[in-house]
Scaffold this motif. Structure first.
Motif, PDB file in Angstrom:
ATOM      1  N   UNK A 173      -6.296  48.321  33.569  1.00  0.00           N
ATOM      2  CA  UNK A 173      -6.593  49.408  32.621  1.00  0.00           C
ATOM      3  C   UNK A 173      -7.951  50.063  32.867  1.00  0.00           C
ATOM      4  N   UNK A 174      -8.588  49.820  34.011  1.00  0.00           N
ATOM      5  CA  UNK A 174      -9.933  50.367  34.223  1.00  0.00           C
ATOM      6  C   UNK A 174      -9.948  51.893  34.227  1.00  0.00           C
ATOM      7  N   UNK A 175      -8.881  52.529  34.683  1.00  0.00           N
ATOM      8  CA  UNK A 175      -8.829  53.991  34.670  1.00  0.00           C
ATOM      9  C   UNK A 175      -8.838  54.548  33.263  1.00  0.00           C
ATOM     10  N   UNK A 176      -8.064  53.936  32.385  1.00  0.00           N
ATOM     11  CA  UNK A 176      -8.045  54.376  30.988  1.00  0.00           C
ATOM     12  C   UNK A 176      -9.419  54.181  30.359  1.00  0.00           C
ATOM     13  N   UNK A 177     -10.036  53.030  30.594  1.00  0.00           N
ATOM     14  CA  UNK A 177     -11.350  52.763  30.000  1.00  0.00           C
ATOM     15  C   UNK A 177     -12.387  53.763  30.510  1.00  0.00           C
ATOM     16  N   UNK A 178     -12.342  54.074  31.810  1.00  0.00           N
ATOM     17  CA  UNK A 178     -13.284  55.049  32.356  1.00  0.00           C
ATOM     18  C   UNK A 178     -13.085  56.413  31.702  1.00  0.00           C
ATOM     19  N   UNK A 179     -11.826  56.815  31.497  1.00  0.00           N
ATOM     20  CA  UNK A 179     -11.549  58.105  30.867  1.00  0.00           C
ATOM     21  C   UNK A 179     -11.981  58.113  29.401  1.00  0.00           C
ATOM     22  N   UNK A 180     -11.801  56.993  28.705  1.00  0.00           N
ATOM     23  CA  UNK A 180     -12.268  56.912  27.315  1.00  0.00           C
ATOM     24  C   UNK A 180     -13.787  57.086  27.272  1.00  0.00           C
ATOM     25  N   UNK A 181     -14.482  56.406  28.171  1.00  0.00           N
ATOM     26  CA  UNK A 181     -15.941  56.538  28.208  1.00  0.00           C
ATOM     27  C   UNK A 181     -16.358  57.972  28.538  1.00  0.00           C
ATOM     28  N   UNK A 182     -15.664  58.610  29.473  1.00  0.00           N
ATOM     29  CA  UNK A 182     -15.977  59.998  29.821  1.00  0.00           C
ATOM     30  C   UNK A 182     -15.693  60.916  28.634  1.00  0.00           C
ATOM     31  N   UNK A 183     -14.564  60.679  27.962  1.00  0.00           N
ATOM     32  CA  UNK A 183     -14.234  61.487  26.794  1.00  0.00           C
ATOM     33  C   UNK A 183     -15.240  61.312  25.675  1.00  0.00           C
ATOM     34  N   UNK A 184     -15.680  60.085  25.455  1.00  0.00           N
ATOM     35  CA  UNK A 184     -16.697  59.840  24.421  1.00  0.00           C
ATOM     36  C   UNK A 184     -17.984  60.589  24.758  1.00  0.00           C
TER      37      UNK A 184
END
Length: 198
Positions: free
Chosen positions: A157-168
């Motif tokens: 799930x690292x891609x999702x987590x990276x996108x969440x961090x970018x979105x935040x």
């Protein structure tokens, strides 16, 4: 001190279906994975030989109308299946910022292959990598002796987590604690679920 609201508290939707034990007791009217007719969805092959076959259930719906369903009717946790809905929280903020590879890795689970890790890492700047809080993991497919040490980027799930961090970052939300239920991301995600699922 008041307790945070619980989705499984008495009277909440789904609370009557929440398991009381992790051992998988039978509950009338709630199918488990052993009770349904799973269908083969993916057959992962190496050199033409089946290595792993993933079984599951798939349904297509439009509004409240069921278009097609196969693989049984089973109560299960959404987890990775919910990634497309989770990313809707940042749809406006990330539109035009991510490449197709970055979008794909944000919405999918991955094997920890080199290209997967590279796509996930490219969503954030290198100084931001330490913010990610996925569990430590190793690549899914290992040939020979294990030579890689566990890293967060290998997690499925690292891609999702990276996108969440970018979105935040794009929304101006604090990224510390982004995995906690009181973070603004979770409130926004619940709103998306309510709108999408009714």
């Amino acid at each position: 001190m008041s307790r945070p609201p619980s989705s499984v508290a008495p009277g909440r939707p789904g609370s009557e279906a929440y398991p009381t034990s992790p051992l998988g007791e039978k509950i009338a009217g709630i199918a488990t994975g052993r009770d349904v007719d799973w269908q083969p969805l993916v057959d992962y092959r190496r050199n033409g030989v089946s290595e792993t076959t993933i079984h599951g259930a798939v349904a297509w719906a439009s509004g409240s109308e069921l278009i097609h369903s196969f693989g049984g009717n089973v109560l299960c946790y959404g987890r990775s299946m919910m990634k497309p809905l989770a990313m809707k929280v940042f749809q406006k903020e990330l539109d035009g910022l991510l490449s197709w590879e970055q979008k794909a890795i944000s919405l999918a689970s991955h094997n920890g292959d080199t290209e997967h890790v590279a796509a996930a890492q490219s969503i954030l700047s290198e100084p931001e990598w330490g913010l990610m809080q996925t569990p430590l993991d190793v690549p899914l497919i290992q040939f020979g002796r294990q030579v890689r040490r566990a890293r967060r980027w290998y997690h499925t799930c690292s891609g999702e987590h990276a996108a969440i961090l970018r979105g935040c970052r794009e929304k101006g939300w604090n990224r510390a604690g982004y995995t906690l239920p009181q973070h603004p991301f979770f409130a926004a995600f619940i709103d998306v679920l309510r709108r999408t699922l009714g």
